[in-house]
Scaffold this motif. Structure first.
Motif, PDB file in Angstrom:
ATOM      1  N   GLY A  84       1.018  -1.201   0.067  1.00 29.10           N
ATOM      2  CA  GLY A  84       0.121   0.057   0.102  1.00 29.10           C
ATOM      3  C   GLY A  84       0.795   1.291   0.009  1.00 29.10           C
ATOM      4  N   ALA A  85      -0.006   2.317   0.610  1.00 25.96           N
ATOM      5  CA  ALA A  85       0.906   3.549   0.446  1.00 25.96           C
ATOM      6  C   ALA A  85       1.577   4.168  -0.943  1.00 25.96           C
ATOM      7  N   ARG A  86       0.694   3.851  -2.098  1.00 18.12           N
ATOM      8  CA  ARG A  86       1.008   4.160  -3.372  1.00 18.12           C
ATOM      9  C   ARG A  86       1.481   5.504  -3.463  1.00 18.12           C
ATOM     10  N   GLY A  87       0.662   6.415  -2.889  1.00 17.80           N
ATOM     11  CA  GLY A  87       1.405   7.770  -2.951  1.00 17.80           C
ATOM     12  C   GLY A  87       2.502   8.066  -2.336  1.00 17.80           C
ATOM     13  N   TRP A  88       3.018   7.439  -1.353  1.00 17.83           N
ATOM     14  CA  TRP A  88       4.072   7.661  -0.689  1.00 17.83           C
ATOM     15  C   TRP A  88       5.413   7.412  -1.683  1.00 17.83           C
ATOM     16  N   ILE A  89       5.116   6.263  -2.340  1.00 11.57           N
ATOM     17  CA  ILE A  89       6.210   5.677  -3.353  1.00 11.57           C
ATOM     18  C   ILE A  89       6.289   6.568  -4.739  1.00 11.57           C
ATOM     19  N   GLU A  90       5.092   6.858  -5.044  1.00 10.99           N
ATOM     20  CA  GLU A  90       4.910   7.434  -6.340  1.00 10.99           C
ATOM     21  C   GLU A  90       4.936   8.731  -6.420  1.00 10.99           C
ATOM     22  N   ASN A  91       4.544   9.763  -5.238  1.00  5.30           N
ATOM     23  CA  ASN A  91       4.579  11.285  -5.253  1.00  5.30           C
ATOM     24  C   ASN A  91       5.438  11.478  -3.806  1.00  5.30           C
ATOM     25  N   PHE A  92       6.554  12.002  -3.976  1.00  8.87           N
ATOM     26  CA  PHE A  92       7.172  12.380  -2.954  1.00  8.87           C
ATOM     27  C   PHE A  92       6.758  13.663  -2.238  1.00  8.87           C
ATOM     28  N   GLU A  93       5.985  14.367  -2.853  1.00  8.74           N
ATOM     29  CA  GLU A  93       5.478  15.628  -2.225  1.00  8.74           C
ATOM     30  C   GLU A  93       4.307  15.222  -1.122  1.00  8.74           C
ATOM     31  N   GLU A  94       3.578  14.295  -1.598  1.00  9.40           N
ATOM     32  CA  GLU A  94       2.539  13.554  -0.783  1.00  9.40           C
ATOM     33  C   GLU A  94       3.303  13.004   0.453  1.00  9.40           C
ATOM     34  N   HIS A  95       4.386  12.241   0.017  1.00  8.44           N
ATOM     35  CA  HIS A  95       5.119  11.556   1.351  1.00  8.44           C
ATOM     36  C   HIS A  95       5.643  12.377   2.214  1.00  8.44           C
ATOM     37  N   TYR A  96       6.173  13.613   1.718  1.00  6.56           N
ATOM     38  CA  TYR A  96       6.579  14.538   2.747  1.00  6.56           C
ATOM     39  C   TYR A  96       5.535  15.216   3.519  1.00  6.56           C
ATOM     40  N   ARG A  97       4.441  15.537   2.910  1.00 12.12           N
ATOM     41  CA  ARG A  97       3.333  16.273   3.641  1.00 12.12           C
ATOM     42  C   ARG A  97       2.664  15.557   4.773  1.00 12.12           C
ATOM     43  N   GLU A  98       2.489  14.098   4.288  1.00 12.62           N
ATOM     44  CA  GLU A  98       1.903  13.393   5.213  1.00 12.62           C
ATOM     45  C   GLU A  98       2.995  12.720   6.352  1.00 12.62           C
ATOM     46  N   PHE A  99       4.043  12.715   5.925  1.00  6.98           N
ATOM     47  CA  PHE A  99       5.152  12.098   6.958  1.00  6.98           C
ATOM     48  C   PHE A  99       5.790  12.999   7.779  1.00  6.98           C
ATOM     49  N   CYS A 100       5.948  14.208   7.395  1.00  9.03           N
ATOM     50  CA  CYS A 100       6.628  15.281   8.165  1.00  9.03           C
ATOM     51  C   CYS A 100       5.731  16.463   8.764  1.00  9.03           C
ATOM     52  N   LEU A 101       4.880  16.951   7.769  1.00  7.33           N
ATOM     53  CA  LEU A 101       3.960  18.098   8.217  1.00  7.33           C
ATOM     54  C   LEU A 101       2.705  17.736   9.083  1.00  7.33           C
ATOM     55  N   THR A 102       2.691  18.592  10.183  1.00  6.90           N
ATOM     56  CA  THR A 102       1.428  18.173  11.174  1.00  6.90           C
ATOM     57  C   THR A 102       1.090  19.553  11.411  1.00  6.90           C
ATOM     58  N   ASP A 103      -0.196  19.499  12.128  1.00  4.38           N
ATOM     59  CA  ASP A 103      -0.507  20.974  12.830  1.00  4.38           C
ATOM     60  C   ASP A 103       0.024  21.431  13.929  1.00  4.38           C
ATOM     61  N   LEU A 104       0.815  20.201  14.633  1.00  5.00           N
ATOM     62  CA  LEU A 104       1.420  20.329  15.941  1.00  5.00           C
ATOM     63  C   LEU A 104       2.626  20.806  15.900  1.00  5.00           C
ATOM     64  N   LEU A 105       3.511  20.568  14.896  1.00  2.93           N
ATOM     65  CA  LEU A 105       4.725  21.108  14.871  1.00  2.93           C
ATOM     66  C   LEU A 105       4.960  21.832  13.360  1.00  2.93           C
ATOM     67  N   PRO A 106       5.925  22.776  13.531  1.00  2.00           N
ATOM     68  CA  PRO A 106       6.510  23.560  12.333  1.00  2.00           C
ATOM     69  C   PRO A 106       7.453  22.764  11.853  1.00  2.00           C
ATOM     70  N   GLU A 107       7.499  23.276  10.510  1.00  2.00           N
ATOM     71  CA  GLU A 107       8.435  22.671   9.525  1.00  2.00           C
ATOM     72  C   GLU A 107       9.803  23.205   9.976  1.00  2.00           C
ATOM     73  N   LEU A 108      10.784  22.299  10.259  1.00  2.00           N
ATOM     74  CA  LEU A 108      12.114  22.877  10.517  1.00  2.00           C
ATOM     75  C   LEU A 108      12.946  23.301   9.359  1.00  2.00           C
ATOM     76  N   PRO A 109      13.947  24.462   9.549  1.00  2.00           N
ATOM     77  CA  PRO A 109      14.844  24.585   8.594  1.00  2.00           C
ATOM     78  C   PRO A 109      15.500  23.453   8.122  1.00  2.00           C
ATOM     79  N   GLY A 110      15.596  23.366   6.753  1.00  2.00           N
ATOM     80  CA  GLY A 110      16.511  21.851   6.150  1.00  2.00           C
ATOM     81  C   GLY A 110      15.909  20.391   6.166  1.00  2.00           C
ATOM     82  N   GLN A 111      14.838  20.492   6.833  1.00  2.00           N
ATOM     83  CA  GLN A 111      13.974  19.165   7.018  1.00  2.00           C
ATOM     84  C   GLN A 111      13.413  18.578   5.561  1.00  2.00           C
TER      85      GLN A 111
END
Length: 179
Positions: A84-111
């Motif tokens: 599964g997780a086709r989007g994470w393998i085929e679309n890295f923007e989706e991968h990054y958005r779902e893996f690293c970005l949350t409402d609770l934590l800000p995006e860190l420099p260089g992340q």
């Protein structure tokens, strides 16, 4: 491990190894995961050593398990398969958005550069695997897919029946991890 099961690894941090495995068969071979981009030369050497890599089986879609997908596909022509997780393998923007970005934590420099730098690019999945999917590499080498949801919902393991070797991604990692 047996002569059928080959591997390479890299230590990501103390106590946290990352393994990539290949299973050699007389008909064809398979690679399990592709590691991180920094492992590219050893992963491609593993593919050469295994010979005739027809499939790349992904245990799950975290960046440290799909980092050399493009290089392996270009070197072997292999078909990619995951649970599964086709989007994470085929679309890295989706991968990054779902893996690293949350409402609770800000995006860190260089992340963004750090995470996306672990991977060489997206590939298309040819197969979605289910529990019980089998790969018959030869008369003695049969690999069966097992479902291990938890670390990721689509997490898979692969059991090689002849040698009774179970290959997992990160399912048991937390038992030995220093965090």
């Amino acid at each position: 491990m047996t002569a059928r099961v080959l591997s390479t690894h890299r230590v990501l941090m103390p106590g946290v190894p990352l393994y990539v495995h290949a299973l050699h068969g007389k008909r064809y071979s398979v690679l399990i995961d592709t590691g991180i981009a920094a492992m590219q030369s050893s992963v491609l050497e593993l593919c050469r050593e295994a010979g005739r890599v027809a499939f790349v089986l992904l245990t799950h879609a975290h960046a440290d398990h799909i980092g050399n997908n493009v290089a392996v596909q270009q070197a072997t022509g292999a078909h990619f398969a995951a649970g599964g997780a086709r989007g994470w393998i085929e679309n890295f923007e989706e991968h990054y958005r779902e893996f690293c970005l949350t409402d609770l934590l800000p995006e860190l420099p260089g992340q963004r550069e750090e995470i996306l730098g672990l991977m060489d690019g997206p590939v298309s999945l040819a197969l979605l695997l289910k529990e019980g999917s089998r790969f018959v590499l030869d008369d003695e080498t049969v690999l069966e897919t097992l479902h291990f949801p938890g670390h990721k919902l689509e997490e898979l393991g692969f059991l090689e029946h002849f040698s009774h070797t179970l290959i997992l991604g990160d399912v048991l990692l937390a038992l030995a991890a220093p965090f």
